[in-house]
Scaffold this motif. Structure first.
Motif, mmCIF file in Angstrom:
data_model
loop_
_atom_site.group_PDB
_atom_site.id
_atom_site.type_symbol
_atom_site.label_atom_id
_atom_site.label_comp_id
_atom_site.label_asym_id
_atom_site.label_seq_id
_atom_site.Cartn_x
_atom_site.Cartn_y
_atom_site.Cartn_z
ATOM 1 N N TYR A 20 -7.133 0.679 -2.214
ATOM 2 C CA TYR A 20 -7.734 0.651 -0.879
ATOM 3 C C TYR A 20 -8.293 2.031 -0.519
ATOM 4 O O TYR A 20 -7.682 3.040 -0.878
ATOM 5 N N PRO A 21 -9.464 2.107 0.186
ATOM 6 C CA PRO A 21 -10.187 1.013 0.825
ATOM 7 C C PRO A 21 -11.338 0.432 0.000
ATOM 8 O O PRO A 21 -12.066 -0.427 0.489
ATOM 9 N N ASN A 72 -12.142 2.692 6.941
ATOM 10 C CA ASN A 72 -12.442 1.464 6.220
ATOM 11 C C ASN A 72 -13.690 0.804 6.786
ATOM 12 O O ASN A 72 -13.892 0.764 8.014
ATOM 13 N N TRP A 74 -11.295 -1.453 -2.612
ATOM 14 C CA TRP A 74 -11.017 -2.726 -3.274
ATOM 15 C C TRP A 74 -11.369 -2.667 -4.763
ATOM 16 O O TRP A 74 -11.957 -3.577 -5.333
ATOM 17 N N GLN A 117 -13.219 -3.817 11.490
ATOM 18 C CA GLN A 117 -13.582 -2.562 12.138
ATOM 19 C C GLN A 117 -14.833 -2.671 13.012
ATOM 20 O O GLN A 117 -15.185 -1.713 13.694
ATOM 21 N N ASN A 168 0.825 -1.212 0.000
ATOM 22 C CA ASN A 168 0.000 0.000 0.000
ATOM 23 C C ASN A 168 0.859 1.262 0.000
ATOM 24 O O ASN A 168 1.854 1.349 0.719
ATOM 25 N N ALA A 228 -15.148 -2.628 7.101
ATOM 26 C CA ALA A 228 -14.874 -4.054 6.958
ATOM 27 C C ALA A 228 -15.107 -4.739 8.292
ATOM 28 O O ALA A 228 -15.323 -4.094 9.321
ATOM 29 N N GLY A 251 -16.949 6.322 4.657
ATOM 30 C CA GLY A 251 -15.930 5.328 4.342
ATOM 31 C C GLY A 251 -16.227 4.550 3.089
ATOM 32 O O GLY A 251 -17.217 4.781 2.385
ATOM 33 N N GLU A 252 -15.324 3.619 2.822
ATOM 34 C CA GLU A 252 -15.453 2.679 1.724
ATOM 35 C C GLU A 252 -14.959 1.328 2.209
ATOM 36 O O GLU A 252 -14.215 1.229 3.186
ATOM 37 N N GLY A 253 -15.367 0.277 1.513
ATOM 38 C CA GLY A 253 -14.911 -1.052 1.870
ATOM 39 C C GLY A 253 -15.994 -2.091 1.703
ATOM 40 O O GLY A 253 -17.115 -1.786 1.258
ATOM 41 N N GLY A 295 -5.488 4.009 5.855
ATOM 42 C CA GLY A 295 -4.796 2.737 6.039
ATOM 43 C C GLY A 295 -3.293 2.924 6.047
ATOM 44 O O GLY A 295 -2.756 3.948 6.476
ATOM 45 N N GLU A 319 -3.544 6.192 -1.882
ATOM 46 C CA GLU A 319 -4.575 5.638 -1.012
ATOM 47 C C GLU A 319 -4.775 6.578 0.171
ATOM 48 O O GLU A 319 -3.805 6.966 0.837
#
Length: 409
Positions: free
Chosen positions: A45-46, A234, A48, A239, A10, A236, A263-265, A17, A14
């Motif tokens: 990331y995040p 993130n 994907w 988290q 990474n 996920a 967020g994203e994920g 993270g 990004e």
């Protein structure tokens, strides 16, 4: 001047993270006069998914004085356990190809591996051995334990994965990680005490600065003029996002308290669906890192859920910025863990298994402005003491340079 090679999946651009911290290390070393090369993956990331403007292929260019060599790797849209393994393995394989392509004259003075992805650690070790270079492993989280804690790694693979992890860690000349409890864990996995370093992630300098106008960000995001409990990062399993959704459900009848998730994920669909059903829950996309100071200032309370068993395997990097914003933090972490110790006195710590206590902590702070201010002031002091970007980058540079000097003797 030394030639330093950093191998880590990474990297910038990004926004959250590990990537921003690897970039910070690399650019700081370049500013100290070193030649720095980073072998990293394509940014993904995040979310994907491949970042706009990038191709998933071998490509190199100089960024902020750093030679950045990107290698292709598999990016699973839904990162299951098997797909994550393939993801990390594909990066390790292509990082090895990138090293091989540079020929026999590629001889760095130091090779730094970033974990995750630990699967690429043997690439760094082979390069260091071939070049006679110093080897250094920096552990952002113990991915084997974290994968087991979040059920991403089947129990049948626990023993071989742990043996690989231990074998990799004990072969590096130096090992660093981001919290005292994680140092203890690295030591238990074979790292020598004399070669261990605590090198924390830092808070962004602009977070908590005077003159920030949170009302502008609140208006841009279309948020109500209510007390805000915020999570940004993130989305996920690791988290513990479902704990936030459960708390919003428990407090849905309170008109004065709203929950915001940015967020994203992998869990983004789950959050979006919950936000459609709950009047007090709002989902917003991940905001640019440059807007982090304004976003964090929107919060009255920060939420940092954590799954059982994960609190000493990873210290969330977002904690530093939460504290620097001068707002109290509510986290789920068991007593004695690194996360619990860091938040104590700056927020409220509840058991990882107690959903009711997490919700009660949020509502208690929402009802007590004086307590919010007291804990928030202490949070800002602690961030200044422990998470200064300049101080932490200087500490890493000094430690690496000292290790290089000893290695050459």
């Amino acid at each position: 001047m030394a030639f330093i090679s950093i191998i880590g999946l990474n990297y910038a651009p990004e926004p959250i993270g590990i990537g921003p911290y690897t970039q910070g290390w690399a650019t700081s070393l370049a500013q100290r006069g070193h030649r720095v090369q980073v072998i990293c993956g394509a940014p993904y990331y995040p979310g994907w998914s491949l970042a706009a403007g990038y191709k998933n292929r071998f490509a190199g260019r100089v960024e902020d004085g750093v030679e950045v060599l990107r290698v292709p790797h598999y990016i699973p849209a839904r990162p299951t356990a098997a797909r994550r393994m393939a993801h990390y393995a594909s990066f390790a394989a292509n990082a090895a190809r990138a090293v091989h392509r540079q020929g026999s004259d590629f001889r760095p003075d130091a090779v730094v591996a970033i974990a995750p992805a630990l699967l690429a650690a043997p690439v760094a070790l082979r390069l260091a051995r071939k070049a006679g270079a110093l080897s250094w492993l920096h552990i952002q989280d113990f991915e084997v334990g974290a994968a087991l804690a979040t059920s991403l790694l089947p129990a049948s693979l626990a023993n071989p994965a742990s043996r690989f992890e231990r074998s990799a860690i004990k072969r590096f000349d130096h090992v660093s990680t981001i919290a005292p409890a994680m140092l203890d864990l690295a030591r238990s996995k074979g790292a020598g005490a004399a070669q261990l370093h605590e090198l924390r992630n830092w808070a962004e300098p602009g977070v908590g600065a005077a003159g920030i106008r949170p009302e502008d960000m609140r208006a841009e995001l279309g948020l109500p003029a209510r007390k805000i409990a915020l999570y940004s990062g993130n989305l996920a399993r690791k988290q513990g996002i479902d704990l936030i959704l459960d708390t919003a459900e428990r407090t849905r009848n309170r008109a004065d308290l709203h929950f915001v998730v940015c967020g994203e994920g992998p869990a983004v669909t789950l959050v979006e669906q919950a936000a459609e059903a709950l009047p007090n829950l709002h989902y917003r996309p991940l905001q640019p890192r440059s807007r982090l100071p304004e976003l964090l200032a929107v919060a009255d309370i920060h939420m940092l859920p954590q799954l059982p068993g994960a609190a000493d395997l990873v210290l969330p990097s977002k904690l530093a910025n939460m504290l620097a914003s001068g707002r109290p933090v509510v986290t789920s972490a068991d007593p004695g863990t690194a996360l619990a110790r860091e938040v104590a006195g700056c927020g409220i710590v509840v058991s990882t298994n107690d959903r009711e206590a997490f919700a009660n902590a949020i509502t208690a702070l929402a009802d007590d402005q004086d307590r919010r201010e007291t804990l928030g002031n202490e949070a800002k002091i602690r961030a200044n003491e422990r998470w200064s970007r300049t101080g932490l980058l200087d500490a890493f540079g000094d430690a690496l340079e000292s290790a290089l000097q000893d290695h050459r003797q």
